[in-house]
Design a protein around this motif. Structure first.
Motif: not given
Lengths: 372, 186, 171, 180, 406
Positions: D13-17, D20-21, D23-24, D26-27, E206, E208, E211, E215, E269
């Motif tokens: 699944x390559x679509x980022x929510x 997620x976009x 960065x911080x 998830x990091x 996940x 970024x 990814x 990707x 990916x």
């Protein structure tokens, strides 16, 4: 100028020099240990108890290793590269106030080599010339991997310098001075800039990591692509210098971020102390903050994958710079509003008072919201 | 900078005496505890070498986790895996690029002797082209054995005179392998 | 998963298309359709199988050479093609004999990109020349090697091993 | 391309929510994980001081067994040398002379038995091939050394020392055989 | 010496800069190659224009050697093909010989083989995926996953006695039955692995940065991939669900429920995700096989001609003795004929093409080495991409030097 002050400053310089070098040496050990802990390992532990002699062993080995200059290299620049790196790394420590004034031999001694009134500009200038050490060394070694590294390092420096500078300006606006000492003084107690500038802090911190060439921005010496980047052709103590410089930068960088946003040697409850107790506690508080930031930077390194070169540029130019400009604008507007510019009440200007800061605090949450 | 000092030091202590032996010991210990490896990992043994870097064995304990993929910075050439005749010149070049003092460890049967691969394409032991200090048997050797080999290298490093590279035996050894050396001090 | 094609079906179609080029069928233990074919028509045949809509043999599993030094003259070398139709889960094996003096066969690199290195390897090992190959040179061995090591007359050892002691067995 | 197997499952699944976009978040989560690992126990065996437990079938250094009375089991049949893919075993067979019955179990014995430990790949085929329960691999490791010649292990290193016997009973390949 | 110099100059010089375009050597020894093979990249700045590959640096002449070795002795050779998952190679080879000789394998042995092979697949994919992490700069996950690999090694050790180059199993089954320790280790592994694996997954999955790094990197279309002979996870990443375990089931794979994970575009990916999911599916298969492991059936087939007799029989019965000697000398009646057998190895369809003339060793044995075949697509995959992309693409292809050069 009387000789007392020269002696005083010289001693301070020597101490600073020793502390920075020692810190850099032991940061290599700390880095290895932090990596080991995060990876469920032990890390160096056979050179002395807990590996405490490891940096000495490394240093001794590097010092006595055969020194080598590739035949195609530019000899002069090849030698001067690591020296420059090292020199610049050590230079910015002179303007950093390491603690409140201390009273000794009946004198008030400032724990700062010199309080330049444009100290923060000095720091910025030094940190941006530091890349020359990498560039010159990499270019001189006449190796393609190094050359790639030089290009990456310098363009990265250019892109991140801007956002870094802009976020420093907001801090300068808050404290109203370019002197580092003043910036620290304005954050008395817990009145740290981080409360007013959370976004600015994040931008600054990201840019700082990039300036330090640390993961996830370690494009210049990214091992999997460029072997070791700029010091591929370096061996022995010259490479030791590069390593030293890297860790000295890390040390100084962490010091500066704690000064700008975390109050330097200020700590909560400092009003209950005075004199030398305050000074010592201040120094301790400062070093605790530095250690914390060093740890965070290492922690980041051992968690994250690194960026790609073009993504790094994207992040710098397309995200961080606009973001920092927005941050700057909002801060400017809020400061202007609280100091009465819009109501025509400009006479109130000279009071950088708590009232003004409070209102900035109110707006800071709004600032972050805007930028998300 | 490093060069001047190191050479100067050597010049200064160019007489046999207490100072020399003392410095020898100290530097020997320093070197032994800071052997930065250049992993020349070609095949199976390379995976076991990785396993010895991994948490369960962790050769970082010996101060060895800083890998130097650049031969200039490496002290120990770890040859893990088969060396074919096609690869031999590359290996030799890597060895020649390493700065003194340098040690070589042949890990596993293939590197040490050719192992089961007694074939037209495999070099029957890297000691045909470069001098080897320590051989580690096994196919692939367990990490315990690799660590054992490393400790042997450490023992070598500790007891090696600072001036090994000026000794007649060492020159003779390199001459045997036809390796150029400018170690008479330019 | 069952194959959607039977050996007979494909063989029949092949015989109808390439009447003269198809030799006998061989029964093998793994029960793959194995036919001996004329080396000149291998390229055409592979192409036909590739574009045939019903068979859709579009996956090259392998190419390999075999050396039979004792065979009759003109049949010392053999090239074996393993092809696979993923949709029909059907495998076919083509075998073509080549003379050792002039082992030439058309390259199928233009149909399967995968064939590029496999053919180079076969050349490297057996000296089988694939005509129209874009870059036919040794791949695994050194360029300076002057023989084709997989042919039966060459030994696997190069005689440089010194630590073998044949006191007992004379291996 | 249509499914070949009907068991297809698209996993990427390559679509980022939005989160997620940024960065911080998830990091930060990842950093939380690494931080947690800092307080876990290290998995390290401090080799060489700390020994790791080997399996009873571990294929390490060979031993030439003696039987209960201290006689060498090996009869120099050569099967191990034949089975060895690395051709690392060399032996010379000799006839047992009268008066040596306490030394060698069978009429023939190996007067020279050498294994080149640098060639050996420790595959265990010699142990399997041995019809006389003579050669076994053990959980001892062959130490590293400085000289290539020193890796040719002769009978002095291979034959079991009666005062310090090596236990191989756990290896399933030991069978029972009649008295002789 | 002359040829050596030519190789040398090719391998190590190329220090020329031609206008805007530079050549850059990725290999033979470069931290990104994880094995020895060379890519000479033509780069314009950071952008890769084209690449030229040289392989064969660890060519060891397996196929020639196989013509000299007996069937048992070839098992150790197969270990060294894809050394990250040697048990699959070993068992695949044994199954080839069993197919040639027509040996029936008991269900229990088949299930045990499935367990071992899936463990091997997990360990193979763990190396590959954690190495993608390393090459993109995140080293920590790699070390965590090596602890898991050590657990798998421990299990191998309980069966065959060694860790990496396992030489596991015999023609007809295993050399010994699984023991109590193996049961405990396997239970522990089944219980704990998923949680620890998810931690590793959370570091990269996940994130970024990761990814963005992967990707769209090293993309290949389904059509080109098939044309290049892609197999295994790399083929599934482009969306083609070809899996030997399902298409031509061996060793009772038809008994198990599992999905075939596929990607969409065939970029790095996708390859990463497909391997991650395959690890989970493998764990699922192991659970099923372990739960349904038959208690009856022993650990080897009843094939006295090809499976070494028990030592008691060797010592005490005459036919045991004869079979033993004959097998070690390789004088068993191996059928004449040829057989192709393939298994789903760590990198996809690993094929063994065996021609037997009835002798002690194969007349011709060819390995279909997946790495060797698909690695030639690499220049096409990276042309036009960045230098860093070339590195992660390479590691996501999981090119194992032993399998590449044979």
């Amino acid at each position: 100028m009387d000789t007392g002050i020269i002696i005083e400053k010289s001693i301070l310089i020597v101490i600073l020099f020793a502390v920075s070098l020692g810190a850099a040496a032991y940061l290599t050990l700390l880095e290895r240990k932090v990596a080991a802990w995060m990876q469920n390992r032990i890390g160096p532990d056979r050179a002395g108890k807990w590996g405490l002699l490891q940096p000495l062993a490394d240093g001794g080995k590097l010092f006595f290793k055969e020194d080598f200059i590739p035949t195609n290299a530019d000899r002069f620049l090849f030698i001067i590269g690591p020296g420059l790196s090292m020199g610049f790394a050590l230079m910015s420590s002179v303007v950093i106030p390491w603690g409140p004034d201390i009273y000794m031999f009946g004198k008030q001694i400032a724990l700062q080599v010199t309080d330049i009134n444009v100290g923060i500009l000095f720091v910025m200038a030094i940190s941006s010339v530091a890349v020359y050490g990498i560039m010159i060394g990499a270019w001189a070694s006449n190796n393609k991997y190094s050359l790639f590294s030089a290009i990456r390092a310098s363009s990265q420096m250019i892109s991140y310098e801007l956002a870094l500078g802009v976020s420093i300006i907001t801090v300068v606006m808050l404290s109203g001075s370019l002197s580092i000492k003043d910036i620290v003084e304005s954050q008395h107690g817990m009145n740290w800039n981080i409360w007013y500038q959370p976004l600015g802090f994040i931008i600054y911190f990201v840019c700082l990591i990039a300036e330090l060439n640390r993961a996830p921005f370690d494009m210049a010496e990214c091992e999997s692509e460029l072997i070791t980047g700029h010091h591929t052709e370096y061996g022995a103590m010259k490479m030791g210098f590069y390593l030293f410089a890297e860790y000295t930068h890390l040390f100084i960088g962490s010091a500066i971020v704690s000064i700008l946003y975390f109050g330097g040697y200020n700590f909560p409850g400092m009003d209950y102390f005075s004199g030398n107790t305050l000074a010592i506690l201040g120094v301790v508080a400062f070093f605790v903050k530095i250690a914390f930031f060093i740890f965070v930077i290492m922690w980041i390194r051992w968690t994250l994958p690194r960026f790609r070169y073009d993504q790094l540029m994207d992040l710098g130019w397309k995200r961080l710079i606009p973001l920092s400009l927005v941050n700057l604008m909002i801060t400017a507007i809020v400061i202007a509003a609280t100091s009465g510019w819009f109501s025509g009440n400009t006479t109130n200007e000279n009071s950088t008072s708590t009232a003004q800061i409070e209102s900035v605090e109110g707006s800071s949450s709004q600032t972050t919201n805007l930028n998300k | 900078m490093g060069k001047v000092t190191a050479e100067g030091q050597l010049e200064a202590i160019n007489y046999e005496g207490f100072q020399l032996t003392k410095l020898d010991t100290v530097i020997g210990v320093a070197r032994a505890n800071s052997l930065w490896p250049l992993p020349f990992a070609t095949s199976c043994c390379g995976i076991e070498y990785m396993a010895s870097m991994a948490p369960n064995y962790d050769i970082a304990r010996f101060g060895m986790e800083r890998m130097s993929f650049s031969p200039r910075q490496a002290d120990l050439l770890i040859i893990a895996g088969t060396i074919s005749k096609k690869l031999a010149p590359v290996l030799r070049q890597a060895y020649e690029q390493m700065a003194e003092p340098k040690w070589v460890m042949a890990v596993g049967a293939c590197a040490s002797s050719g192992g089961i691969f007694d074939t037209y394409s495999v070099l029957q032991g890297v000691d045909r082209i470069i001098p080897v200090d320590v051989y580690v048997p096994g196919c692939a050797p367990r990490p315990e054995q690799i660590i054992d080999g490393i400790m042997n290298i450490q023992a070598l490093a500790k007891h090696e005179s600072l001036r090994r590279r000026y000794s007649a035996e060492y020159k003779h050894l390199l001459d045997n392998y036809n390796i150029e050396h400018d170690i008479d001090g330019e | 998963m069952e194959s959607k094609l039977t050996n007979e079906q494909v063989l029949e179609a092949l015989r109808a298309q390439f009447a003269n080029a198809i030799g006998e069928e061989e029964q093998t233990i793994d029960n793959y359709l194995t036919v001996y074919v004329d080396p000149k028509s291998v390229h055409e045949m592979v192409k036909w199988l590739f574009i045939h809509d019903g068979f859709r043999v579009r996956f090259l599993t392998n190419i390999t050479g075999v050396h039979y030094p004792d065979n009759e003259k003109g049949k010392e070398l053999m090239v074996v093609y393993h092809l696979h139709s993923l949709e029909n889960n059907f495998r076919i094996r083509l075998k073509a004999f080549l003379p050792i003096d002039k082992p030439e066969i058309d390259s199928i690199e233009d149909i399967y990109s995968a064939a590029n290195w496999i053919e180079r390897e076969t050349y490297d090992f057996f000296g089988i020349v694939f005509k129209n190959h874009p870059n036919l040179k040794r791949i695994l061995n050194e360029d300076s090697m002057d023989y084709f090591p997989m042919r039966k007359e060459y030994r696997v050892e190069d005689g440089t091993r010194q630590d073998k002691d044949d006191r007992f067995f004379g291996r | 391309m249509e499914s070949l197997s009907n068991r297809k499952k698209v996993v990427s699944n390559k679509k980022m929510t939005f989160i997620e976009s940024l960065y911080i978040p998830v990091i930060a989560a990842g950093m939380g994980l690494t931080f947690k690992h800092m307080f876990q126990k290290a998995a390290t065996y401090r080799s060489p001081e700390q020994k790791r437990e080997f399996s009873p079938y571990y294929r390490g250094m060979h031993v030439l067994k003696r039987d209960e009375e201290g006689r060498e089991n090996c009869t120099a049949c050569g099967l191990c040398a034949v089975a060895c893919p690395a051709e690392a075993i060399t032996m010379v067979a000799s006839e047992r002379k009268p008066g040596e019955e306490h030394l060698y179990r069978e009429e023939k014995y190996a007067s020279i038995y050498e294994i080149n430990m640098l060639r050996c790949i420790f595959c265990g085929l010699c142990e399997e091939a041995c019809p006389k329960e003579a050669i076994f691999l053990t959980d001892r490791l062959v130490p590293s050394n400085f000289e290539r010649q020193s890796f040719v292990y002769g009978k002095d290193k291979l034959v079991e020392d009666m005062n310090n016997r090596i236990d191989i009973t756990k290896r399933q390949h030991t069978g029972k055989r009649g008295k002789r | 010496m002359n040829n050596k110099e030519s190789v040398l100059s090719k391998a190590l010089s190329d220090e020329t800069m031609d206008g805007q375009i530079a050549t850059l050597n990725l290999g033979p020894t470069h931290p990104a190659t994880h094995g020895i093979f060379q890519n000479v990249l033509k780069v314009d700045g950071e952008k890769v224009l084209s690449s030229e590959q040289t392989v064969g640096y660890i060519h060891r002449a397996f196929e020639k050697m196989a013509e000299r070795k007996s069937y048992q002795q070839i098992t150790p050779l197969t270990d060294r093909l894809n050394y990250c998952s040697s048990p699959i190679n070993n068992i695949g080879w044994q199954m080839t010989v069993e197919k040639l000789c027509g040996i029936e394998i008991p269900k229990r042995v088949q299930y045990l083989r499935v367990i071992i092979m899936e463990l091997a697949r997990i360990s193979d994919h763990l190396v590959c995926n954690s190495v993608i992490g390393v090459d993109s700069g995140a080293l920590t996950g790699f070390t965590w996953m090596f602890i898991e690999r050590e657990r798998i090694y421990d299990m191998y050790e309980q069966i065959c006695g060694t860790r990496l180059t396992t030489n596991i199993g015999r023609i007809g089954g295993f050399e010994r039955d699984i023991n109590e320790k193996f049961h405990t280790l396997l239970k522990d592994f089944i219980d704990g692995f998923e949680k620890r694996f998810n931690e590793f997954n959370a570091l990269l999955d996940r994130n970024r940065i990761f990814m963005d790094r992967t990707i769209g990197v090293g993309k290949i279309s389904a059509e080109r991939a098939l044309n290049y002979g892609f197999v295994g996870p790399n083929l599934r990443a482009v969306g083609v669900d070809y899996d030997v375990r399902v298409h031509s089931p061996y060793s009772s794979y038809q008994d198990f429920e599992f999905d075939i994970p596929v990607g969409t575009e065939g970029d790095t990916y996708d390859r990463f995700q497909v391997r991650q999911e395959e690890i989970r599916q493998s764990l699922r298969i192991i659970k099923q096989a372990y739960q349904n492991l038959p208690t009856e059936g022993g650990y080897h087939a009843d094939a006295p001609m090809f499976y070494l007799p028990r030592k008691e029989n060797v010592y005490n019965t005459i036919e045991g003795m004869i079979y033993h000697f004959k097998q070690v000398y390789g004088e068993m009646p191996y059928p004449v004929g040829e057989v192709y057998h393939s298994v789903e190895g760590g990198n996809g369809e690993l094929g063994y093409y065996l021609i037997s003339d009835g002798g002690r060793s194969p007349y011709r044995l060819q390995f279909r080495r997946p790495c060797f075949i698909y690695y030639q697509a690499y220049p096409e995959m990276i042309s036009g991409q960045m230098l860093s992309d070339a590195v992660v693409t390479l590691s996501s292809l999981n090119v194992i030097a032993g399998e590449l050069d044979a």
